[in-house]
Write a protein that holds these residues in place. Structure first.
Motif, PDB file in Angstrom:
ATOM      1  N   LEU A  94     -44.316  73.604 -11.675  1.00  0.00           N
ATOM      2  CA  LEU A  94     -45.092  73.412 -10.452  1.00  0.00           C
ATOM      3  C   LEU A  94     -44.931  74.608  -9.531  1.00  0.00           C
ATOM      4  CD1 LEU A  94     -44.205  69.667  -9.799  1.00  0.00           C
ATOM      5  CD2 LEU A  94     -46.371  70.582 -10.659  1.00  0.00           C
ATOM      6  N   PRO A  95     -45.936  74.909  -8.700  1.00  0.00           N
ATOM      7  CA  PRO A  95     -45.834  76.066  -7.803  1.00  0.00           C
ATOM      8  C   PRO A  95     -44.708  75.904  -6.790  1.00  0.00           C
ATOM      9  CG  PRO A  95     -47.805  74.759  -7.325  1.00  0.00           C
ATOM     10  CD  PRO A  95     -47.238  74.227  -8.594  1.00  0.00           C
ATOM     11  N   GLU A  96     -43.745  76.819  -6.814  1.00  0.00           N
ATOM     12  CA  GLU A  96     -42.556  76.675  -5.988  1.00  0.00           C
ATOM     13  C   GLU A  96     -42.862  76.697  -4.494  1.00  0.00           C
ATOM     14  OE1 GLU A  96     -39.667  79.542  -7.129  1.00  0.00           O
ATOM     15  OE2 GLU A  96     -39.482  78.783  -9.202  1.00  0.00           O
ATOM     16  N   ASP A  97     -43.958  77.326  -4.104  1.00  0.00           N
ATOM     17  CA  ASP A  97     -44.284  77.395  -2.682  1.00  0.00           C
ATOM     18  C   ASP A  97     -44.959  76.114  -2.168  1.00  0.00           C
ATOM     19  OD1 ASP A  97     -46.562  77.905  -4.229  1.00  0.00           O
ATOM     20  OD2 ASP A  97     -47.497  79.139  -2.677  1.00  0.00           O
ATOM     21  N   ARG A  98     -45.214  75.159  -3.076  1.00  0.00           N
ATOM     22  CA  ARG A  98     -45.890  73.930  -2.656  1.00  0.00           C
ATOM     23  C   ARG A  98     -45.101  72.667  -2.954  1.00  0.00           C
ATOM     24  NH1 ARG A  98     -51.178  73.626  -5.601  1.00  0.00           N
ATOM     25  NH2 ARG A  98     -51.448  71.756  -4.317  1.00  0.00           N
ATOM     26  N   VAL A  99     -43.921  72.804  -3.557  1.00  0.00           N
ATOM     27  CA  VAL A  99     -43.106  71.621  -3.845  1.00  0.00           C
ATOM     28  C   VAL A  99     -41.651  71.917  -3.488  1.00  0.00           C
ATOM     29  CG1 VAL A  99     -42.715  72.265  -6.258  1.00  0.00           C
ATOM     30  CG2 VAL A  99     -42.501  69.872  -5.564  1.00  0.00           C
ATOM     31  N   ASP A 100     -41.027  70.942  -2.853  1.00  0.00           N
ATOM     32  CA  ASP A 100     -39.632  71.068  -2.446  1.00  0.00           C
ATOM     33  C   ASP A 100     -38.893  69.809  -2.879  1.00  0.00           C
ATOM     34  OD1 ASP A 100     -37.342  72.097  -1.194  1.00  0.00           O
ATOM     35  OD2 ASP A 100     -37.786  71.008   0.663  1.00  0.00           O
ATOM     36  N   LEU A 101     -37.751  69.966  -3.531  1.00  0.00           N
ATOM     37  CA  LEU A 101     -36.947  68.832  -3.969  1.00  0.00           C
ATOM     38  C   LEU A 101     -35.775  68.646  -3.024  1.00  0.00           C
ATOM     39  CD1 LEU A 101     -36.025  66.617  -5.956  1.00  0.00           C
ATOM     40  CD2 LEU A 101     -34.909  68.427  -7.300  1.00  0.00           C
ATOM     41  N   VAL A 102     -35.698  67.465  -2.423  1.00  0.00           N
ATOM     42  CA  VAL A 102     -34.561  67.086  -1.584  1.00  0.00           C
ATOM     43  C   VAL A 102     -33.781  66.026  -2.347  1.00  0.00           C
ATOM     44  CG1 VAL A 102     -33.826  66.039   0.590  1.00  0.00           C
ATOM     45  CG2 VAL A 102     -35.806  67.592   0.556  1.00  0.00           C
ATOM     46  N   VAL A 103     -32.555  66.317  -2.683  1.00  0.00           N
ATOM     47  CA  VAL A 103     -31.723  65.359  -3.402  1.00  0.00           C
ATOM     48  C   VAL A 103     -31.064  64.436  -2.379  1.00  0.00           C
ATOM     49  CG1 VAL A 103     -29.798  65.027  -4.984  1.00  0.00           C
ATOM     50  CG2 VAL A 103     -31.323  67.002  -5.264  1.00  0.00           C
ATOM     51  N   GLY A 104     -31.423  63.183  -2.414  1.00  0.00           N
ATOM     52  CA  GLY A 104     -30.896  62.244  -1.442  1.00  0.00           C
ATOM     53  C   GLY A 104     -31.324  60.828  -1.752  1.00  0.00           C
ATOM     54  N   ASP A 105     -30.779  59.886  -0.987  1.00  0.00           N
ATOM     55  CA  ASP A 105     -30.978  58.459  -1.218  1.00  0.00           C
ATOM     56  C   ASP A 105     -32.050  57.924  -0.270  1.00  0.00           C
ATOM     57  OD1 ASP A 105     -30.735  55.711  -1.591  1.00  0.00           O
ATOM     58  OD2 ASP A 105     -28.539  55.754  -1.628  1.00  0.00           O
ATOM     59  N   VAL A 106     -33.005  57.176  -0.811  1.00  0.00           N
ATOM     60  CA  VAL A 106     -34.061  56.598   0.016  1.00  0.00           C
ATOM     61  C   VAL A 106     -33.496  55.576   1.007  1.00  0.00           C
ATOM     62  CG1 VAL A 106     -34.635  54.678  -1.524  1.00  0.00           C
ATOM     63  CG2 VAL A 106     -36.428  55.708  -0.122  1.00  0.00           C
ATOM     64  N   ALA A 107     -32.277  55.097   0.772  1.00  0.00           N
ATOM     65  CA  ALA A 107     -31.628  54.187   1.709  1.00  0.00           C
ATOM     66  C   ALA A 107     -30.808  54.924   2.772  1.00  0.00           C
ATOM     67  CB  ALA A 107     -30.740  53.197   0.950  1.00  0.00           C
ATOM     68  N   ASP A 108     -30.888  56.237   2.813  1.00  0.00           N
ATOM     69  CA  ASP A 108     -30.232  57.057   3.840  1.00  0.00           C
ATOM     70  C   ASP A 108     -31.183  57.160   5.033  1.00  0.00           C
ATOM     71  OD1 ASP A 108     -29.232  59.098   5.451  1.00  0.00           O
ATOM     72  OD2 ASP A 108     -28.641  60.382   3.776  1.00  0.00           O
ATOM     73  N   GLN A 109     -31.030  56.286   6.010  1.00  0.00           N
ATOM     74  CA  GLN A 109     -31.987  56.192   7.107  1.00  0.00           C
ATOM     75  C   GLN A 109     -32.187  57.504   7.872  1.00  0.00           C
ATOM     76  OE1 GLN A 109     -33.758  53.009   8.127  1.00  0.00           O
ATOM     77  NE2 GLN A 109     -34.999  54.731   8.803  1.00  0.00           N
ATOM     78  N   PRO A 110     -31.122  58.207   8.293  1.00  0.00           N
ATOM     79  CA  PRO A 110     -31.353  59.460   9.030  1.00  0.00           C
ATOM     80  C   PRO A 110     -32.138  60.491   8.219  1.00  0.00           C
ATOM     81  CG  PRO A 110     -29.094  58.706   9.335  1.00  0.00           C
ATOM     82  CD  PRO A 110     -29.685  57.849   8.261  1.00  0.00           C
ATOM     83  N   LEU A 111     -31.852  60.588   6.929  1.00  0.00           N
ATOM     84  CA  LEU A 111     -32.569  61.542   6.090  1.00  0.00           C
ATOM     85  C   LEU A 111     -34.045  61.178   5.980  1.00  0.00           C
ATOM     86  CD1 LEU A 111     -32.735  63.906   4.087  1.00  0.00           C
ATOM     87  CD2 LEU A 111     -31.975  62.308   2.285  1.00  0.00           C
ATOM     88  N   VAL A 112     -34.321  59.913   5.706  1.00  0.00           N
ATOM     89  CA  VAL A 112     -35.711  59.475   5.574  1.00  0.00           C
ATOM     90  C   VAL A 112     -36.447  59.646   6.895  1.00  0.00           C
ATOM     91  CG1 VAL A 112     -37.215  57.526   5.034  1.00  0.00           C
ATOM     92  CG2 VAL A 112     -35.133  57.896   3.704  1.00  0.00           C
ATOM     93  N   GLU A 113     -35.776  59.353   8.013  1.00  0.00           N
ATOM     94  CA  GLU A 113     -36.378  59.547   9.340  1.00  0.00           C
ATOM     95  C   GLU A 113     -36.787  61.004   9.548  1.00  0.00           C
ATOM     96  OE1 GLU A 113     -36.988  57.793  12.113  1.00  0.00           O
ATOM     97  OE2 GLU A 113     -36.121  55.828  11.702  1.00  0.00           O
ATOM     98  N   ARG A 114     -35.882  61.917   9.223  1.00  0.00           N
ATOM     99  CA  ARG A 114     -36.194  63.340   9.417  1.00  0.00           C
ATOM    100  C   ARG A 114     -37.375  63.774   8.571  1.00  0.00           C
ATOM    101  NH1 ARG A 114     -35.032  67.860   6.663  1.00  0.00           N
ATOM    102  NH2 ARG A 114     -33.443  66.908   5.304  1.00  0.00           N
ATOM    103  N   LEU A 115     -37.366  63.377   7.311  1.00  0.00           N
ATOM    104  CA  LEU A 115     -38.437  63.800   6.418  1.00  0.00           C
ATOM    105  C   LEU A 115     -39.775  63.177   6.809  1.00  0.00           C
ATOM    106  CD1 LEU A 115     -36.555  63.594   2.992  1.00  0.00           C
ATOM    107  CD2 LEU A 115     -37.228  65.670   4.230  1.00  0.00           C
ATOM    108  N   ALA A 116     -39.775  61.918   7.229  1.00  0.00           N
ATOM    109  CA  ALA A 116     -41.029  61.268   7.624  1.00  0.00           C
ATOM    110  C   ALA A 116     -41.688  62.001   8.772  1.00  0.00           C
ATOM    111  CB  ALA A 116     -40.765  59.813   8.000  1.00  0.00           C
ATOM    112  N   GLY A 117     -40.881  62.514   9.692  1.00  0.00           N
ATOM    113  CA  GLY A 117     -41.434  63.234  10.838  1.00  0.00           C
ATOM    114  C   GLY A 117     -42.044  64.573  10.496  1.00  0.00           C
ATOM    115  N   GLU A 118     -41.801  65.052   9.272  1.00  0.00           N
ATOM    116  CA  GLU A 118     -42.307  66.367   8.860  1.00  0.00           C
ATOM    117  C   GLU A 118     -43.518  66.256   7.935  1.00  0.00           C
ATOM    118  OE1 GLU A 118     -38.907  68.007   6.941  1.00  0.00           O
ATOM    119  OE2 GLU A 118     -37.755  68.276   8.802  1.00  0.00           O
ATOM    120  N   HIS A 119     -44.011  65.026   7.698  1.00  0.00           N
ATOM    121  CA  HIS A 119     -45.071  64.833   6.706  1.00  0.00           C
ATOM    122  C   HIS A 119     -46.192  63.958   7.244  1.00  0.00           C
ATOM    123  CE1 HIS A 119     -41.667  66.213   4.265  1.00  0.00           C
ATOM    124  NE2 HIS A 119     -42.584  66.636   3.409  1.00  0.00           N
ATOM    125  N   ASP A 120     -47.358  64.132   6.646  1.00  0.00           N
ATOM    126  CA  ASP A 120     -48.544  63.360   7.047  1.00  0.00           C
ATOM    127  C   ASP A 120     -48.602  62.004   6.361  1.00  0.00           C
ATOM    128  OD1 ASP A 120     -49.550  65.655   8.482  1.00  0.00           O
ATOM    129  OD2 ASP A 120     -50.123  66.491   6.536  1.00  0.00           O
TER     130      ASP A 120
END
Length: 333
Positions: free
Chosen positions: A47-73
């Motif tokens: 996949l094109p590296e400039d268009r996909v980013d892998l974040v290794v983390g748990d979907v039950a990690d509330q602060p992480l999910v909160e941060r990522l949700a605020g950066e996406h449509d």
């Protein structure tokens, strides 16, 4: 929707969706994945590296999910523990990921006003009799029969409650059984394919009469994107490709494609609570949103899948022995 967060995007169905989005749109994707045994970095190769980013983390990690949700449509929520047999022996992770994880995603979507699509399964409806002409519809009552399907049913109810109570901009889809590239060898179709490729015999639960409604992961991906773009908020859409086959039929198709006798398989101990039949009526999705599958012929999609596993032994080989040992411990090898 130029920035998409895909939870569970390094797993089987999620990674197929990421490939679909990057191959057919100009959106960028962030994958949030815990990288458990059922996921792999390799599923995102090419996949094109400039268009996909892998974040290794748990979907039950509330602060992480909160941060990522605020950066996406938009968020497409695939992350789930999904193997029925594993839910029977250790249900705890299914509650944590499927229920607590979905709660975290919903709270993040609520606080940031992020569009959400929640991926679910036809297994929340229980099963149908083998001779019943009916199929599941959006109005079918829930009747889950395993810790896995019960946890997914609960997550669906959470989504509906957050839509109604908090105005979260969400849709839900319940899909039939997927097959295709990058599926772990513990699952039915990859297990049978790799058994035959290894010169062994496929293993079929019980009498092999249980029926599943198969859909290629590419068709699931295109349906999810269609719902994300055009689905009505608060609605549920069933995704299926009219691919009903019983387990014996599938195994015989695999054997014949690989040049083996169609009866060269073993019947093994049935699994506990094994649902008889699933069948999806996807007419609402097709009529309202104009979606159609690109693999309406199961035989064509299965043949392509067999060849993918033949060509990608280096990917599935490391997990094969441990998978078969686990089945042997249950008397299913």
């Amino acid at each position: 929707m130029q920035r998409i967060l895909v939870t569970g995007g390094a797993g089987f169905i999620g990674s197929n969706f990421v490939h679909h989005v990057l191959g057919r749109t100009d959106a960028s994707v962030t994958v949030l994945d815990k990288l458990t045994y059922a996921a792999s970095r390799e599923s995102l190769d090419g996949l094109p590296e400039d268009r996909v980013d892998l974040v290794v983390g748990d979907v039950a990690d509330q602060p992480l999910v909160e941060r990522l949700a605020g950066e996406h449509d938009a968020i497409v929520h695939f992350a789930a523990e999904s193997h029925n047999d594993n839910s029977l022996s250790e249900p705890g992770p299914f509650i944590q990921t499927n229920l607590v994880g979905t709660f975290c995603v919903l709270e993040a979507a609520r606080r940031h006003g992020t569009r959400l699509h929640h991926i679910s399964t036809d297994e929340v409806y229980g099963d149908l009799e083998l001779d019943d002409p009916a199929r599941f519809t959006e109005a079918t009552p829930y009747n889950p029969s395993s810790p896995y399907s019960a946890a997914k049913a609960g997550s669906d109810h959470l989504v509906r409650a957050w839509v109604r109570s908090f105005g979260v901009q969400a849709t839900i889809s319940n899909c039939s059984n997927n097959y295709g590239p990058w599926q772990h060898v513990e699952k039915f179709i990859p297990r049978q394919i790799t058994n035959v490729l290894d010169g062994g015999r496929p293993k079929v639960y019980g009498a092999g009469t249980n029926v599943r409604d198969w859909i290629h992961a590419e068709d699931h991906s295109s349906a999810v994107w269609t719902i994300l773009e055009r689905g009505r908020i608060g609605e549920t859409y069933l995704i299926g490709a009219d691919g009903e086959r019983n387990n014996l039929e599938v195994v015989r198709m695999i054997l014949e494609h690989l040049g083996r006798d169609a009866d060269d398989f073993d019947l093994v101990t049935d699994r506990a609570g094994h649902d008889l039949r699933y069948a999806i009526d996807s007419s609402k999705l097709r009529a309202e949103l104009g979606w159609t599958p690109s693999f309406p012929d199961f035989a064509t999609g299965l043949a392509r899948t067999i060849e993918w596993y033949r060509d990608h032994e280096s990917w599935w080989r490391p997990g094969k022995d441990a998978t078969e040992a686990a089945y042997a411990a249950k008397g299913q090898a």
